[in-house]
Design a protein around this motif. Structure first.
Motif, PDB file in Angstrom:
ATOM      1  N   GLY A 121     -15.278  12.063   5.615  1.00 58.57           N
ATOM      2  CA  GLY A 121     -14.130  12.409   4.786  1.00 58.57           C
ATOM      3  C   GLY A 121     -12.994  12.959   5.619  1.00 58.57           C
ATOM      4  O   GLY A 121     -12.861  12.654   6.806  1.00 58.57           O
ATOM      5  N   LYS A 122     -12.189  13.811   4.985  1.00 55.49           N
ATOM      6  CA  LYS A 122     -11.017  14.363   5.654  1.00 55.49           C
ATOM      7  C   LYS A 122     -11.405  15.205   6.868  1.00 55.49           C
ATOM      8  O   LYS A 122     -10.673  15.268   7.846  1.00 55.49           O
ATOM      9  CB  LYS A 122     -10.213  15.210   4.668  1.00 55.49           C
ATOM     10  CG  LYS A 122      -9.584  14.403   3.533  1.00 55.49           C
ATOM     11  CD  LYS A 122      -8.800  15.300   2.601  1.00 55.49           C
ATOM     12  CE  LYS A 122      -8.165  14.479   1.472  1.00 55.49           C
ATOM     13  NZ  LYS A 122      -7.411  15.336   0.521  1.00 55.49           N
ATOM     14  N   THR A 123     -12.563  15.860   6.791  1.00 51.44           N
ATOM     15  CA  THR A 123     -12.999  16.703   7.902  1.00 51.44           C
ATOM     16  C   THR A 123     -13.181  15.887   9.173  1.00 51.44           C
ATOM     17  O   THR A 123     -12.752  16.296  10.260  1.00 51.44           O
ATOM     18  CB  THR A 123     -14.327  17.412   7.560  1.00 51.44           C
ATOM     19  OG1 THR A 123     -14.152  18.192   6.383  1.00 51.44           O
ATOM     20  CG2 THR A 123     -14.751  18.328   8.701  1.00 51.44           C
ATOM     21  N   ALA A 124     -13.810  14.730   9.044  1.00 47.79           N
ATOM     22  CA  ALA A 124     -14.024  13.861  10.214  1.00 47.79           C
ATOM     23  C   ALA A 124     -12.697  13.387  10.787  1.00 47.79           C
ATOM     24  O   ALA A 124     -12.539  13.295  12.013  1.00 47.79           O
ATOM     25  CB  ALA A 124     -14.879  12.659   9.817  1.00 47.79           C
ATOM     26  N   ILE A 125     -11.734  13.107   9.906  1.00 48.17           N
ATOM     27  CA  ILE A 125     -10.410  12.662  10.359  1.00 48.17           C
ATOM     28  C   ILE A 125      -9.739  13.758  11.168  1.00 48.17           C
ATOM     29  O   ILE A 125      -9.149  13.502  12.230  1.00 48.17           O
ATOM     30  CB  ILE A 125      -9.527  12.278   9.152  1.00 48.17           C
ATOM     31  CG1 ILE A 125     -10.213  11.247   8.256  1.00 48.17           C
ATOM     32  CG2 ILE A 125      -8.170  11.778   9.629  1.00 48.17           C
ATOM     33  CD1 ILE A 125     -10.585   9.967   8.937  1.00 48.17           C
ATOM     34  N   GLU A 126      -9.845  15.000  10.687  1.00 52.14           N
ATOM     35  CA  GLU A 126      -9.235  16.136  11.385  1.00 52.14           C
ATOM     36  C   GLU A 126      -9.941  16.413  12.711  1.00 52.14           C
ATOM     37  O   GLU A 126      -9.304  16.775  13.701  1.00 52.14           O
ATOM     38  CB  GLU A 126      -9.271  17.390  10.502  1.00 52.14           C
ATOM     39  CG  GLU A 126      -8.205  17.411   9.421  1.00 52.14           C
ATOM     40  CD  GLU A 126      -6.800  17.304   9.992  1.00 52.14           C
ATOM     41  OE1 GLU A 126      -6.482  18.034  10.949  1.00 52.14           O
ATOM     42  OE2 GLU A 126      -6.023  16.474   9.497  1.00 52.14           O
ATOM     43  N   SER A 131       0.831  -1.209   0.000  1.00 53.68           N
ATOM     44  CA  SER A 131       0.000   0.000   0.000  1.00 53.68           C
ATOM     45  C   SER A 131       0.862   1.254   0.000  1.00 53.68           C
ATOM     46  O   SER A 131       1.914   1.295   0.641  1.00 53.68           O
ATOM     47  CB  SER A 131      -0.911   0.017   1.227  1.00 53.68           C
ATOM     48  OG  SER A 131      -1.817  -1.055   1.182  1.00 53.68           O
ATOM     49  N   ILE A 132       0.403   2.265  -0.714  1.00 56.87           N
ATOM     50  CA  ILE A 132       1.039   3.585  -0.688  1.00 56.87           C
ATOM     51  C   ILE A 132      -0.056   4.582  -0.328  1.00 56.87           C
ATOM     52  O   ILE A 132      -0.934   4.879  -1.134  1.00 56.87           O
ATOM     53  CB  ILE A 132       1.649   3.958  -2.038  1.00 56.87           C
ATOM     54  CG1 ILE A 132       2.694   2.933  -2.477  1.00 56.87           C
ATOM     55  CG2 ILE A 132       2.296   5.336  -1.967  1.00 56.87           C
ATOM     56  CD1 ILE A 132       3.265   3.197  -3.851  1.00 56.87           C
ATOM     57  N   THR A 133      -0.039   5.053   0.885  1.00 56.21           N
ATOM     58  CA  THR A 133      -1.087   5.981   1.334  1.00 56.21           C
ATOM     59  C   THR A 133      -0.484   7.148   2.093  1.00 56.21           C
ATOM     60  O   THR A 133       0.578   7.031   2.703  1.00 56.21           O
ATOM     61  CB  THR A 133      -2.087   5.268   2.269  1.00 56.21           C
ATOM     62  OG1 THR A 133      -1.372   4.712   3.384  1.00 56.21           O
ATOM     63  CG2 THR A 133      -2.827   4.158   1.545  1.00 56.21           C
ATOM     64  N   THR A 134      -1.174   8.259   2.058  1.00 55.03           N
ATOM     65  CA  THR A 134      -0.808   9.400   2.890  1.00 55.03           C
ATOM     66  C   THR A 134      -1.270   9.104   4.311  1.00 55.03           C
ATOM     67  O   THR A 134      -2.115   8.223   4.521  1.00 55.03           O
ATOM     68  CB  THR A 134      -1.477  10.683   2.388  1.00 55.03           C
ATOM     69  OG1 THR A 134      -2.912  10.526   2.517  1.00 55.03           O
ATOM     70  CG2 THR A 134      -1.135  10.954   0.928  1.00 55.03           C
ATOM     71  N   PRO A 135      -0.744   9.830   5.309  1.00 56.18           N
ATOM     72  CA  PRO A 135      -1.210   9.603   6.685  1.00 56.18           C
ATOM     73  C   PRO A 135      -2.729   9.723   6.816  1.00 56.18           C
ATOM     74  O   PRO A 135      -3.368   8.889   7.472  1.00 56.18           O
ATOM     75  CB  PRO A 135      -0.482  10.698   7.472  1.00 56.18           C
ATOM     76  CG  PRO A 135       0.794  10.900   6.722  1.00 56.18           C
ATOM     77  CD  PRO A 135       0.404  10.767   5.272  1.00 56.18           C
ATOM     78  N   LYS A 136      -3.326  10.741   6.172  1.00 57.15           N
ATOM     79  CA  LYS A 136      -4.775  10.921   6.274  1.00 57.15           C
ATOM     80  C   LYS A 136      -5.520   9.764   5.630  1.00 57.15           C
ATOM     81  O   LYS A 136      -6.561   9.325   6.133  1.00 57.15           O
ATOM     82  CB  LYS A 136      -5.187  12.250   5.638  1.00 57.15           C
ATOM     83  CG  LYS A 136      -4.792  13.473   6.457  1.00 57.15           C
ATOM     84  CD  LYS A 136      -5.306  14.755   5.830  1.00 57.15           C
ATOM     85  CE  LYS A 136      -4.911  15.964   6.664  1.00 57.15           C
ATOM     86  NZ  LYS A 136      -5.374  17.240   6.059  1.00 57.15           N
ATOM     87  N   GLN A 137      -5.000   9.261   4.508  1.00 53.64           N
ATOM     88  CA  GLN A 137      -5.642   8.133   3.855  1.00 53.64           C
ATOM     89  C   GLN A 137      -5.537   6.881   4.710  1.00 53.64           C
ATOM     90  O   GLN A 137      -6.475   6.081   4.791  1.00 53.64           O
ATOM     91  CB  GLN A 137      -5.009   7.876   2.489  1.00 53.64           C
ATOM     92  CG  GLN A 137      -5.680   6.775   1.675  1.00 53.64           C
ATOM     93  CD  GLN A 137      -7.133   7.080   1.365  1.00 53.64           C
ATOM     94  OE1 GLN A 137      -7.457   8.181   0.932  1.00 53.64           O
ATOM     95  NE2 GLN A 137      -8.023   6.105   1.603  1.00 53.64           N
TER      96      GLN A 137
END
Length: 481
Positions: free
Chosen positions: A248-253, A152-158
């Motif tokens: 999405g990203k908002t929930a992660i943040e 896998s290649i993912t960003t931290p947020k992903q």
């Protein structure tokens, strides 16, 4: 008490068969091992792995210089997938075989439910990588294929988002199989690990609690139609996709705004009720307040009512923390100088400085002023007067103030966060570890000097002078054990 090896093996074998019933060419190999015994377990199971068409490639991959580091670790994880392609007669009837590898440290699980939840969590990561590799229309590939190995290649947020999906899948498949309490147990585990110090667990990477309301609704109103399905894995994957689309990203943040400060406080020794109270009553972040309220309700914890926390509070703003820090420092020196004059002895300042440096291991940086206390004590010690006069105390206070102004609050918080990150990795257990952190950056120079000074106070008959430790050369000569 750790779960039995045979039970762990059975649970993972059942999960492997369930996944393979839905994806026949995907075989998940679970390596069950104990603490610090991963490499031996892998070697013993290598014969079995070798029998799989892609087994040789997987063994070669794990044993290479870069990947073999995984064999020295203990945290349960999914690693990668080995892919074997075999062409049939004249290039027709091509067959594909996929071997996913997961490591499970059975000594870190105390019950079957927790291990099963995490095994399904890892299985989702394997399934997702497998499915991504099959998607020919996937323009934004989140994997790489090299030497027959899919990773896998993912960003931290992903990665954080994927962890949430993996947890959703875990509770969905278990609910479909009749374990109705799976969501409650996994959510409480994730929340408990967020407000308590758990080595190797990074709470911000597991935002599963953010989707509990949606899952509650799905499981209450829309799951009956899936319970009788002959392919529960596929149904669980569908539920996961539909639920995850809501976030999405908002929930992660938003989860990060709560989980990171909560973890900092947990590693500083605060109880869950204090952590939740700090988030609800002192945070200026509405999301952190809301999430803390949800966690308190779900865990059945009554948050402590907090107006002002007398300790470093990651939920509070920087100015509030800095003002509290300076207030405590000045109250301390005022009290100590009064006692120093009463006893006509500056040794008390040295002793408190030494204790403050020792407290850095377990306590917070709030009120830390060891370097300033040493400066004040040295001013008194260097005086030619045998009696500690009011004038001399003023000079000592001036030395204290000068040093306090040189050690910025931002420096202390950076030191605290550095210590916290290493604590979660299990790298900070003794005072020498604190010394290494202090030696790691010029920003921590005053902290490092004061630790060295306190250390030399124990080993020399005469009190050392702090000026011995001020120059860069002195720091380079000192060996950190």
């Amino acid at each position: 008490m750790a779960i039995d090896y045979k039970i762990a093996k059975h649970i993972c074998s059942v999960i492997r068969r369930q996944v393979q019933s839905c994806f026949p060419d995907l075989y998940i190999e679970f390596i069950i091992h104990k603490e610090n015994n991963r490499e031996d377990a892998f070697l013993k199971q290598s014969i079995e792995i070798q029998e799989h068409p892609a087994g040789a490639d997987m063994i070669k991959h794990i044993k290479n210089a870069k990947s073999c580091k995984i064999l020295k670790k203990n945290r349960s994880c999914f690693t990668s997938i080995a892919h074997h392609n075999k062409s049939g007669f004249l290039g027709f009837l091509t067959s594909n075989d996929y071997l996913a590898l997961c490591f499970v440290n059975c000594e870190r699980f105390t019950d079957e439910e927790t291990l099963r939840s995490h095994a399904f969590h890892m299985a989702w990561h394997a399934i997702e990588l497998y499915k991504d590799s099959l998607d020919s229309d996937n323009k934004n590939k989140s994997f790489q294929l090299k030497d027959h190995i899919l990773t896998s290649i993912t960003t931290p947020k992903q990665l954080h988002y994927n962890n949430m999906m993996a947890d959703i899948f875990s509770v969905a498949i278990q609910t479909l199989q009749g374990r109705g309490d799976a969501i409650a147990k996994l959510s409480k585990q994730r929340m408990n690990d967020t407000v308590t110090p758990t080595t190797g667990f990074f709470a911000e990477q597991f935002p599963f609690p953010m989707c509990l309301d949606t899952l509650d609704f799905v499981f209450e109103h829309n799951i009956d139609q899936d319970k009788n399905t002959k392919k529960p894995i596929k149904s669980a994957l569908d539920i996961t996709q539909k639920t995850a689309k809501t976030y999405g990203k908002t929930a992660i943040e938003q989860w990060r705004c709560f989980s990171l400060p909560a973890q900092e406080m947990a590693w500083l020794g605060h109880s869950p009720d204090t952590i939740l109270g700090a988030a609800i009553y002192t945070s200026e972040n509405a999301y952190a307040q809301s999430i803390a309220d949800m966690v308190a309700e779900r865990m059945g914890i009554k948050p402590e009512t907090i107006a002002t926390l007398q300790d470093y509070n990651p939920f509070a703003n920087n100015i509030t923390n800095e003002n509290m820090h300076k207030k405590q420092c000045h109250e301390l020196i005022t009290s100590l100088l009064s006692r120093v004059q009463e006893k006509n002895d500056a040794e008390l300042l040295f002793d408190i400085a030494k204790k403050q440096n020792q407290y850095l291991l377990e306590k917070s940086v709030m009120g830390w002023c060891a370097s300033a206390l040493i400066a004040a004590a040295q001013t008194i010690k260097n005086s030619l007067h045998s009696e500690i006069t009011a004038e001399l105390l003023e000079q000592a206070k001036a030395s204290f103030d000068t040093e306090i102004n040189l050690v910025m609050w931002d420096t202390l918080t950076t030191f605290s966060k550095t210590k916290f990150k290493q604590q979660r990795n299990g790298l900070v257990t003794k005072i020498s570890d604190i010394t290494k952190i202090a030696a790691s950056s010029d920003e921590f120079l005053s902290i490092y000097q004061s630790i060295l000074f306190s250390k030399n106070m124990q080993s020399t008959p005469e009190k050392p002078n702090i000026t011995q430790f001020i120059s860069d050369n002195a720091i380079k000569k000192e060996t950190v054990h």
